[in-house]
Design a protein around this motif. Structure first.
Motif, PDB file in Angstrom:
ATOM      1  N   GLU A  15      38.484  20.142 -13.395  1.00  0.00           N
ATOM      2  CA  GLU A  15      37.795  20.724 -12.236  1.00  0.00           C
ATOM      3  C   GLU A  15      36.315  20.368 -12.253  1.00  0.00           C
ATOM      4  OE1 GLU A  15      38.530  25.005 -11.565  1.00  0.00           O
ATOM      5  OE2 GLU A  15      40.663  24.412 -11.672  1.00  0.00           O
ATOM      6  N   ALA A  16      35.720  20.460 -13.443  1.00  0.00           N
ATOM      7  CA  ALA A  16      34.288  20.149 -13.569  1.00  0.00           C
ATOM      8  C   ALA A  16      34.010  18.700 -13.179  1.00  0.00           C
ATOM      9  CB  ALA A  16      33.816  20.417 -14.993  1.00  0.00           C
ATOM     10  N   SER A  17      34.967  17.823 -13.491  1.00  0.00           N
ATOM     11  CA  SER A  17      34.734  16.410 -13.200  1.00  0.00           C
ATOM     12  C   SER A  17      34.722  16.141 -11.700  1.00  0.00           C
ATOM     13  CB  SER A  17      35.799  15.536 -13.881  1.00  0.00           C
ATOM     14  OG  SER A  17      37.036  15.684 -13.204  1.00  0.00           O
ATOM     15  N   ALA A  18      35.296  17.092 -10.919  1.00  0.00           N
ATOM     16  CA  ALA A  18      35.307  16.922  -9.466  1.00  0.00           C
ATOM     17  C   ALA A  18      33.884  16.900  -8.913  1.00  0.00           C
ATOM     18  CB  ALA A  18      36.112  18.033  -8.813  1.00  0.00           C
ATOM     19  N   SER A  19      32.951  17.585  -9.616  1.00  0.00           N
ATOM     20  CA  SER A  19      31.575  17.634  -9.123  1.00  0.00           C
ATOM     21  C   SER A  19      30.742  16.451  -9.631  1.00  0.00           C
ATOM     22  CB  SER A  19      30.917  18.958  -9.549  1.00  0.00           C
ATOM     23  OG  SER A  19      30.856  18.985 -10.956  1.00  0.00           O
ATOM     24  N   MET A  20      31.342  15.643 -10.521  1.00  0.00           N
ATOM     25  CA  MET A  20      30.593  14.500 -11.047  1.00  0.00           C
ATOM     26  C   MET A  20      30.677  13.318 -10.087  1.00  0.00           C
ATOM     27  SD  MET A  20      31.860  14.892 -14.958  1.00  0.00           S
ATOM     28  CE  MET A  20      31.280  13.334 -15.618  1.00  0.00           C
ATOM     29  N   ASP A  21      29.723  12.409 -10.246  1.00  0.00           N
ATOM     30  CA  ASP A  21      29.717  11.204  -9.420  1.00  0.00           C
ATOM     31  C   ASP A  21      30.914  10.333  -9.824  1.00  0.00           C
ATOM     32  OD1 ASP A  21      29.315   8.895  -8.085  1.00  0.00           O
ATOM     33  OD2 ASP A  21      27.230   8.596  -8.725  1.00  0.00           O
ATOM     34  N   PHE A  22      31.870  10.221  -8.906  1.00  0.00           N
ATOM     35  CA  PHE A  22      33.113   9.519  -9.245  1.00  0.00           C
ATOM     36  C   PHE A  22      32.861   8.049  -9.569  1.00  0.00           C
ATOM     37  CE2 PHE A  22      37.489   7.871  -8.126  1.00  0.00           C
ATOM     38  CZ  PHE A  22      38.100   8.432  -9.241  1.00  0.00           C
ATOM     39  N   GLU A  23      31.881   7.477  -8.852  1.00  0.00           N
ATOM     40  CA  GLU A  23      31.589   6.068  -9.106  1.00  0.00           C
ATOM     41  C   GLU A  23      31.061   5.853 -10.524  1.00  0.00           C
ATOM     42  OE1 GLU A  23      30.005   4.216  -5.733  1.00  0.00           O
ATOM     43  OE2 GLU A  23      29.477   2.366  -6.782  1.00  0.00           O
ATOM     44  N   GLU A  24      30.291   6.844 -10.982  1.00  0.00           N
ATOM     45  CA  GLU A  24      29.761   6.773 -12.346  1.00  0.00           C
ATOM     46  C   GLU A  24      30.904   6.790 -13.361  1.00  0.00           C
ATOM     47  OE1 GLU A  24      26.816   9.774 -14.070  1.00  0.00           O
ATOM     48  OE2 GLU A  24      25.709   8.755 -12.457  1.00  0.00           O
ATOM     49  N   ILE A  25      31.892   7.648 -13.094  1.00  0.00           N
ATOM     50  CA  ILE A  25      33.056   7.734 -13.988  1.00  0.00           C
ATOM     51  C   ILE A  25      33.801   6.403 -13.993  1.00  0.00           C
ATOM     52  CG2 ILE A  25      35.271   8.880 -14.395  1.00  0.00           C
ATOM     53  CD1 ILE A  25      34.087  11.386 -13.080  1.00  0.00           C
ATOM     54  N   ILE A  26      34.016   5.851 -12.788  1.00  0.00           N
ATOM     55  CA  ILE A  26      34.724   4.568 -12.693  1.00  0.00           C
ATOM     56  C   ILE A  26      33.978   3.488 -13.465  1.00  0.00           C
ATOM     57  CG2 ILE A  26      35.434   2.709 -11.114  1.00  0.00           C
ATOM     58  CD1 ILE A  26      35.930   4.806  -8.984  1.00  0.00           C
ATOM     59  N   ASN A  27      32.648   3.476 -13.324  1.00  0.00           N
ATOM     60  CA  ASN A  27      31.855   2.455 -14.014  1.00  0.00           C
ATOM     61  C   ASN A  27      31.963   2.586 -15.532  1.00  0.00           C
ATOM     62  OD1 ASN A  27      31.061   1.308 -11.625  1.00  0.00           O
ATOM     63  ND2 ASN A  27      29.077   2.381 -11.562  1.00  0.00           N
ATOM     64  N   ALA A  28      31.887   3.839 -16.008  1.00  0.00           N
ATOM     65  CA  ALA A  28      31.953   4.052 -17.459  1.00  0.00           C
ATOM     66  C   ALA A  28      33.321   3.638 -17.991  1.00  0.00           C
ATOM     67  CB  ALA A  28      31.670   5.516 -17.783  1.00  0.00           C
ATOM     68  N   MET A  29      34.380   4.032 -17.287  1.00  0.00           N
ATOM     69  CA  MET A  29      35.734   3.672 -17.713  1.00  0.00           C
ATOM     70  C   MET A  29      35.938   2.158 -17.635  1.00  0.00           C
ATOM     71  SD  MET A  29      37.868   5.770 -18.922  1.00  0.00           S
ATOM     72  CE  MET A  29      37.773   7.515 -19.266  1.00  0.00           C
ATOM     73  N   GLY A  30      35.388   1.577 -16.566  1.00  0.00           N
ATOM     74  CA  GLY A  30      35.527   0.133 -16.383  1.00  0.00           C
ATOM     75  C   GLY A  30      34.871  -0.637 -17.524  1.00  0.00           C
ATOM     76  N   ALA A  31      33.679  -0.183 -17.924  1.00  0.00           N
ATOM     77  CA  ALA A  31      32.966  -0.866 -19.006  1.00  0.00           C
ATOM     78  C   ALA A  31      33.737  -0.722 -20.322  1.00  0.00           C
ATOM     79  CB  ALA A  31      31.552  -0.289 -19.150  1.00  0.00           C
ATOM     80  N   TYR A  32      34.296   0.476 -20.534  1.00  0.00           N
ATOM     81  CA  TYR A  32      35.084   0.726 -21.751  1.00  0.00           C
ATOM     82  C   TYR A  32      36.320  -0.178 -21.777  1.00  0.00           C
ATOM     83  CZ  TYR A  32      38.021   3.442 -25.026  1.00  0.00           C
ATOM     84  OH  TYR A  32      38.831   3.839 -26.053  1.00  0.00           O
ATOM     85  N   ASN A  33      37.041  -0.214 -20.657  1.00  0.00           N
ATOM     86  CA  ASN A  33      38.230  -1.076 -20.590  1.00  0.00           C
ATOM     87  C   ASN A  33      37.860  -2.538 -20.792  1.00  0.00           C
ATOM     88  OD1 ASN A  33      39.852   1.115 -20.101  1.00  0.00           O
ATOM     89  ND2 ASN A  33      39.824   0.874 -17.878  1.00  0.00           N
TER      90      ASN A  33
END
Lengths: 140, 426
Positions: A15-33
């Motif tokens: 639920e908390a992640s819903a308020s986070m910048d989704f693009e930021e999450i995608i970028n972080a996951m993308g860099a990790y992958n």
């Protein structure tokens, strides 16, 4: 050897992640992958859609009962997984610890079985077949 | 610190062993970037490799005492850089390089300051250096596995069934040779690019084929070696996303490795393609191979030797049985391969494909021409295929003689057994 990294997150953290910048999450996951792809260790994985879309088939009764998500009593939700092909348990741990996850999240790291795990049942017909299927210590 | 050094009262040996494995894991992941960064800073690959090995030795002591640092790769890089500065100080060569490195070390998280793309460029330079044409193939293989793959000398020795001292020697000599040739830490010029890339991909594929069909030892395959090659191949393909042949090499290795499981029976003896249970092929791996070949094709540069071989492997991978295999397409692919990369082994494979598409007599004609040319003399491959085709033609006595001759010539014990069994059946 292959390991599965299973992402487990509390409902509150989801639920908390819903308020986070989704693009930021995608970028972080993308860099990790990308870092794992470039290292040649990432061979599979996917994210899972919202648990509300999922359902449970419960074998506590016969026939099993099908219940819609998000499954009431569960405290942690599986949200995705990675499959890595690495040289050791320690390497799997090292990659897992680099995941861009925060409080409320855990990575459960499980080795994917291979033939050596079934040596005690070497006489079982299916284990023999399986051994033939895969070849001694073979990839895949 | 991420982990306590060791629980109070726990076995010190177990703790040291655990740290050794953790250091090995970090080295696996970080070696290429650390050696590349240090080579870039010092301009001396050989020295950079020594410095990073010393940093690893320090890690074994310090991580056991103080715990594993938060960013172990950055720790190793910083320690190696400090050692470089000490070295310059001793040699009183405090020039601009020294100042640049010293400046780096004062910056927080020095390694993270560089963009990942620049780091990739340095790793690519490292790959080309390890596969430099002044080095022997053996040296290229040892150096690539060590600095790009992050394997220890002991691991490389175990994979190639040679003494540790032999691998150590190869690496020391390789570093001396690179220094003597003054090999620059650069990616090759456009005029040399194709040949140098071919050398890199060739080293990776050579490691793979030794795992796929071991030329020595009493095991038919050594999958762990092929797996290291696949990992290296994925690294190179990741560094060179626009190089179709790099993608195609990954495709070829994935597709061939997908059959590993079916290639060995439970007693360790080889199972040949025609006899393999295709349900035992690794479908996920086939999927990865097909996708990699599609990536290579999408680059629109046409198919090179690896792409053609991958396309042949794909024909087998998607066929439900030997009979239902598109042998005509395989013949065409072998013809194309034979034209751009003439090679007697390719010609021999074409003969097998022709024998399946047209008939054993047509295949035999190609083998006889090959045999008359003297190519592959001394190899078990020609008599082995010839014997097979003669058997299919019902010429049993000749078939038996060829298969026995092939059995005499192979160095792999498992393969010898298969050939002797075939001779007995012929």
């Amino acid at each position: 050897m292959k390991y599965m990294l299973i992402m487990r997150t509390t409902a509150e953290a989801v639920e908390a992640s819903a308020s986070m910048d989704f693009e930021e999450i995608i970028n972080a996951m993308g860099a990790y992958n990308e870092s794992m792809i470039k290292a040649g260790v990432l061979i599979g994985g996917d994210g899972l859609t919202d648990a509300k879309e999922g359902f449970v088939v419960d074998f506590n009764s016969q026939p099993p009962v099908v219940t819609d998500g998000p499954y009431g009593e569960v405290h942690e939700l599986f949200n995705g997984f990675w499959i890595l092909e690495v040289s050791s348990r320690e390497e799997a741990a090292e990659w897992a610890s680099r995941a861009p996850l925060g409080p409320g999240s855990k990575l459960e790291v499980r080795r994917i079985t291979d033939q050596s795990d079934f040596e005690d049942f070497a006489d079982n017909e299916y284990i023999k077949k399986e051994k033939e299927w895969r070849g001694e210590g073979a990839i895949g | 610190m991420r982990a306590p050094s060791a629980d109070a009262g726990s076995d010190a040996h177990a703790g040291a062993d655990r740290i050794r494995r953790t250091v090995d894991a970090v080295w696996r992941i970080e070696s290429a970037r650390i050696v590349a960064t240090l080579t870039k800073s010092t301009g001396d690959f050989s020295w950079a490799e020594d410095l990073t090995q010393e940093a690893v030795a320090d890690a074994l002591v310090q991580w056991a005492r103080d715990g594993v640092p938060q960013n172990p790769g950055a720790w190793l890089t910083a320690v190696a850089k400090r050692k470089a500065i000490d070295g310059w100080r001793r040699r009183e060569r405090l020039d601009d390089r020294y100042r640049a490195l010293a400046h780096d070390l004062t910056e927080a998280a020095a390694t993270d300051a560089r963009s990942p793309d620049l780091l990739d460029d340095d790793v690519l330079r490292l790959v080309f250096t390890a596969c430099h044409p002044v080095l022997s193939r053996e040296a290229q293989i040892a150096l690539t596995l060590r600095v790009v793959g992050g394997l220890s000398t002991e691991e490389i020795a175990r994979l190639f069934l040679v003494p540790v001292a032999t691998v150590q020697q190869r690496i020391v000599r390789a570093k001396k040779t690179l220094a003597a040739a003054k090999a620059p830490f650069e990616t090759p010029d456009p005029s040399e690019w194709a040949a140098r890339l071919g050398s890199v991909l060739g080293v990776v594929y050579l490691i793979f084929t030794e795992g796929y069909a071991a030329t020595s030892g009493d095991r038919w395959m050594r999958p762990e070696l092929a797996q290291e090659a696949l990992r290296l191949g994925r690294v190179v393909a990741g560094l060179l996303p626009r190089e179709a042949e790099a993608q195609a090499l990954v495709a070829l290795m994935e597709l061939q490795a997908s059959r590993f499981g079916a290639r060995t029976a439970s007693d360790g003896s080889p199972v040949l393609l025609a006899d393999q249970d295709r349900a035992r092929w690794d479908r996920a791996q086939i999927g990865r191979g097909v996708a990699a070949l599609a990536r290579a094709d999408e680059l629109g540069r046409g198919r090179g030797p690896f792409a053609l071989q991958a396309a042949i492997a794909e024909c087998h991978a998607v066929a439900p049985s030997v009979e239902e295999t598109d042998w005509e397409r395989i013949v065409v692919l072998y013809e194309a391969l034979g034209r751009i990369a003439p090679n007697p082994v390719v010609e021999l494979n074409r003969a097998v494909a022709v024998s399946m598409a047209v008939g054993p007599a047509s295949g035999l004609r190609i083998v006889d021409e090959l045999s008359a040319s003297g190519a592959l003399r001394g190899s078990h491959l020609v008599p082995s295929v010839r014997g097979e085709l003669l058997a299919r033609l019902g010429r049993s006595d000749e078939a038996r003689a060829e298969l026995l001759a092939a059995a005499q010539l192979t160095a792999n014990a498992r393969e010898r057994d298969v050939l002797l069994a075939k001779a007995a059946r012929a």
